[in-house]
Structures are given as C-alpha cells and as structure tokens.
Design a protein around this motif. Structure first.
Motif, PDB file in Angstrom:
ATOM      1  N   LEU A  78      24.946   5.755 -25.554  1.00  0.00           N
ATOM      2  CA  LEU A  78      25.922   4.851 -26.178  1.00  0.00           C
ATOM      3  C   LEU A  78      26.936   5.621 -27.022  1.00  0.00           C
ATOM      4  O   LEU A  78      28.132   5.297 -27.014  1.00  0.00           O
ATOM      5  CB  LEU A  78      25.181   3.828 -27.048  1.00  0.00           C
ATOM      6  CG  LEU A  78      24.363   2.778 -26.273  1.00  0.00           C
ATOM      7  CD1 LEU A  78      23.540   1.930 -27.224  1.00  0.00           C
ATOM      8  CD2 LEU A  78      25.294   1.901 -25.432  1.00  0.00           C
ATOM      9  N   ARG A  81      29.383   7.299 -24.591  1.00  0.00           N
ATOM     10  CA  ARG A  81      30.256   6.372 -23.856  1.00  0.00           C
ATOM     11  C   ARG A  81      31.208   5.593 -24.757  1.00  0.00           C
ATOM     12  O   ARG A  81      32.304   5.248 -24.348  1.00  0.00           O
ATOM     13  CB  ARG A  81      29.383   5.383 -23.082  1.00  0.00           C
ATOM     14  CG  ARG A  81      28.622   6.009 -21.929  1.00  0.00           C
ATOM     15  CD  ARG A  81      29.490   6.051 -20.699  1.00  0.00           C
ATOM     16  NE  ARG A  81      28.865   6.803 -19.621  1.00  0.00           N
ATOM     17  CZ  ARG A  81      29.231   6.716 -18.362  1.00  0.00           C
ATOM     18  NH1 ARG A  81      30.211   5.897 -18.030  1.00  0.00           N
ATOM     19  NH2 ARG A  81      28.652   7.446 -17.450  1.00  0.00           N
ATOM     20  N   ARG A  82      30.785   5.289 -25.982  1.00  0.00           N
ATOM     21  CA  ARG A  82      31.549   4.333 -26.781  1.00  0.00           C
ATOM     22  C   ARG A  82      32.201   4.926 -28.021  1.00  0.00           C
ATOM     23  O   ARG A  82      32.785   4.195 -28.810  1.00  0.00           O
ATOM     24  CB  ARG A  82      30.640   3.174 -27.189  1.00  0.00           C
ATOM     25  CG  ARG A  82      30.115   2.408 -25.990  1.00  0.00           C
ATOM     26  CD  ARG A  82      29.387   1.166 -26.403  1.00  0.00           C
ATOM     27  NE  ARG A  82      28.892   0.426 -25.250  1.00  0.00           N
ATOM     28  CZ  ARG A  82      28.247  -0.723 -25.319  1.00  0.00           C
ATOM     29  NH1 ARG A  82      28.013  -1.254 -26.512  1.00  0.00           N
ATOM     30  NH2 ARG A  82      27.834  -1.335 -24.233  1.00  0.00           N
ATOM     31  N   GLU A 160      31.776   7.662 -10.090  1.00  0.00           N
ATOM     32  CA  GLU A 160      31.676   6.516 -11.004  1.00  0.00           C
ATOM     33  C   GLU A 160      32.846   5.557 -10.827  1.00  0.00           C
ATOM     34  O   GLU A 160      32.676   4.338 -10.890  1.00  0.00           O
ATOM     35  CB  GLU A 160      31.641   6.996 -12.455  1.00  0.00           C
ATOM     36  CG  GLU A 160      30.279   7.457 -12.905  1.00  0.00           C
ATOM     37  CD  GLU A 160      30.180   7.556 -14.412  1.00  0.00           C
ATOM     38  OE1 GLU A 160      30.939   6.851 -15.104  1.00  0.00           O
ATOM     39  OE2 GLU A 160      29.355   8.343 -14.888  1.00  0.00           O
ATOM     40  N   ARG A 164      32.593   1.616 -10.043  1.00  0.00           N
ATOM     41  CA  ARG A 164      33.142   0.587 -10.927  1.00  0.00           C
ATOM     42  C   ARG A 164      34.036  -0.384 -10.151  1.00  0.00           C
ATOM     43  O   ARG A 164      34.014  -1.601 -10.380  1.00  0.00           O
ATOM     44  CB  ARG A 164      33.925   1.251 -12.064  1.00  0.00           C
ATOM     45  CG  ARG A 164      34.259   0.307 -13.213  1.00  0.00           C
ATOM     46  CD  ARG A 164      34.909   1.059 -14.375  1.00  0.00           C
ATOM     47  NE  ARG A 164      33.930   1.836 -15.124  1.00  0.00           N
ATOM     48  CZ  ARG A 164      33.884   3.159 -15.152  1.00  0.00           C
ATOM     49  NH1 ARG A 164      34.767   3.861 -14.464  1.00  0.00           N
ATOM     50  NH2 ARG A 164      32.973   3.789 -15.860  1.00  0.00           N
ATOM     51  N   GLU A 171      27.844   1.588 -16.601  1.00  0.00           N
ATOM     52  CA  GLU A 171      27.286   1.974 -17.909  1.00  0.00           C
ATOM     53  C   GLU A 171      25.806   1.621 -18.014  1.00  0.00           C
ATOM     54  O   GLU A 171      24.995   2.416 -18.513  1.00  0.00           O
ATOM     55  CB  GLU A 171      28.053   1.293 -19.032  1.00  0.00           C
ATOM     56  CG  GLU A 171      27.543   1.701 -20.408  1.00  0.00           C
ATOM     57  CD  GLU A 171      28.410   1.183 -21.532  1.00  0.00           C
ATOM     58  OE1 GLU A 171      29.597   1.544 -21.576  1.00  0.00           O
ATOM     59  OE2 GLU A 171      27.900   0.408 -22.365  1.00  0.00           O
ATOM     60  N   TYR A 174      23.903   4.086 -16.049  1.00  0.00           N
ATOM     61  CA  TYR A 174      23.907   5.388 -16.732  1.00  0.00           C
ATOM     62  C   TYR A 174      22.813   5.418 -17.812  1.00  0.00           C
ATOM     63  O   TYR A 174      22.055   6.387 -17.921  1.00  0.00           O
ATOM     64  CB  TYR A 174      25.284   5.633 -17.334  1.00  0.00           C
ATOM     65  CG  TYR A 174      25.412   6.914 -18.120  1.00  0.00           C
ATOM     66  CD1 TYR A 174      25.427   8.152 -17.476  1.00  0.00           C
ATOM     67  CD2 TYR A 174      25.521   6.896 -19.512  1.00  0.00           C
ATOM     68  CE1 TYR A 174      25.547   9.326 -18.198  1.00  0.00           C
ATOM     69  CE2 TYR A 174      25.651   8.062 -20.233  1.00  0.00           C
ATOM     70  CZ  TYR A 174      25.672   9.275 -19.578  1.00  0.00           C
ATOM     71  OH  TYR A 174      25.785  10.440 -20.300  1.00  0.00           O
TER      72      TYR A 174
END
Length: 283
Positions: A78, A81-82, A160, A164, A171, A174
């Motif tokens: 997390l 990714r974020r 990826e 998507r 995500e 992942y």
C-alpha cells in the motif's frame, strides 16, 4: 544417504525440502518474472519482528512470523502504490523496523534468549512434524490460489497496463501476490532461515527461466530444481558434516552459474552453426 534416511529428523528434513520446493517453485517464478526480489527481501526480514513477538507473547514463533509477514506485505504494498515514497526507501524502512522490533521483543521476552541463528540461517534438520503439517497447508493454499487466478496473475506479471485495460483488479492481485510471498517466506524460515530465503525463492526460478518462457513449465521446472537441490544439498551436508541450509543454497548457486555458462556456450554454438561456410571454388 540411504542409511541416514532411517532417522526421523532426516525424513523430516527431506519432506521439508520438498514442500519448500513446491512453494518456491510457484511463487519464485512470479518474483523473478515481475522483478520484485527486493520486496521479497524486505518481507523476509520484516517477518523477524513476528518471531520476536511470538516469543514475547508465548505463541509459536512461526505463527507470529506469519502474522507479521502478511501485515508487512500489505503495508509495504500500500505504501509503494499509494504514496510518493520511493519503493526502495519504503522497503528499507519496513525492513529495518521489522528486524529492530524482533530484537526488542526477544530482549523483553522472559527467561533465556532463544537461539536466533536458527531463524536467521535456518536448520532444516530440526524441522518438527507440526511445522511439516503447517507447510503442507500453506502449499495447498498457494497452489489453490494460483490455479484459480492463474490468468489474472499472469497478466499482472507481464503487463499491468494491459491487465488494467481488460478489467483485471491489478492492485488487489498485487497485494495478494505479496501476501503469498509472505506465506512462502514463513514456510522457508525453518528450512534455510530469513537470511537465505531469497536465494531459494529466486535461484530455482531463475534457472528454470533459461529453459522456457511458459510460466506453467517454468513453475514445474523450478519445483524440480528446488527438490533436487534440497535432496543433494542434504546429502552433501551429511557426507561432509556441514550446515545443511547453507549447503543447499551454495549448491543451488553453483548449479545456476553452471547453467548460465552452459546456456551461453550452446547459444554461441548455435550462432556459429548458422554461418554457412564459403563454397569451394566460388571465388
């Protein structure tokens, strides 16, 4: 080696090697293809905090490592990714914090400090039957998830953006893959330890990738290589009375280097055979 197999600890060691080969052969292919070896290293070292927590709380260190490894994997995924935090920085922070928490928890645990080397470097000869059952369950979980989500995980590994576009929950997959890596790390803690777990995750898969680009065949080859390395590593450690986990890793690394050399030699011979010799009397 056949004489040694009459002992219960050697039978357990061989079974542990086979179960570890299944987990590594499957998950290791995703690690190698998606190039997330460094993330796997971060998860492996962060799980040390769970081992310390297990000793402090009076529960199984393997169970503590499992909880800590999965939590670390989700947190790492997390954050990467974020947030805008660089990937290597996030991994390094969680890596160091997990190791530090492990040392603190073990220091706070009552009684004598446990033997940390058995978790850092592993000892396949001391794997109890209860851990074999846990490894078997985890292998079953990994195999079931990979069979159910094979195409989705394949899209995640190779492209990826394409995944998507076609509606694959990239995500979520992942994070699931990181959790599977965390479970595999826990499976291997008793076998080769935290320090060497990355080698067993990557070497058989990297060797298998030289022979095929088909992921299913790659997984089967990686499982076969992992099982052979475990068996012959145990045999060599028994014959020369040296550390079994380290012997398995050294044997795996040596065979990988030999396969690189053999692959390069075969490629060179194929290139030379494609060059047609000049015909006699043409010039």
């Amino acid at each position: 080696m056949l004489d040694a197999l009459q002992y219960q600890f050697m039978q357990n060691a061989l079974m542990a090697g086979l179960l570890a080969a299944v987990a590594c052969g499957i998950i290791g292919v995703y690690v190698v293809v998606k190039r997330i070896v460094f993330i796997s290293g971060g998860i492996a070292h962060a799980s040390f905090g769970g081992i310390g927590l297990g000793y402090l709380a009076g529960i199984s260190p393997v169970l503590g490592a499992m909880l800590f490894a999965v939590t670390s994997a989700l947190g790492m995924g997390l954050v990467i990714r974020r947030t805008k935090l660089p990937e290597d920085t996030a991994i390094g922070i969680l890596w160091a914090m997990g190791m530090a928490l492990g040392v603190v928890f073990i220091g706070l645990a009552p009684g004598y400090a446990p033997d940390l080397f058995s978790y850092l470097f592993g000892n396949i000869l001391t794997v109890p039957s209860s851990d074999l059952i846990l490894m078997l369950v985890l292998d079953a979980v990994i195999v079931s998830i990979v069979i159910a989500l094979y195409k989705e995980l394949q899209a995640l590994s190779f492209d990826e953006e394409f995944g998507r576009v076609v509606g694959v929950p990239v995500e979520a997959l992942y994070l699931l893959l990181l959790c599977l890596i965390a479970l595999t790390v826990v499976v291997l803690v008793r076998v080769v330890g935290i320090i060497l777990v990355i080698a067993l995750l990557t070497i058989p898969a990297a060797m298998a990738r030289q022979f095929t680009h088909d992921m299913k065949k790659m997984m089967l080859l990686a499982i076969l290589f992992g099982a052979l390395f475990s068996f012959f590593g145990l045999w060599l450690s028994y014959e020369f009375d040296v550390a079994s986990g380290a012997t398995i890793i050294l044997l795996s690394g040596t065979m990988l280097l030999c396969s690189f050399g053999l692959s390069k030699l075969l490629s060179k011979r194929r290139s030379l055979s494609q060059i047609s010799p000049p015909q006699e009397g043409r010039y």
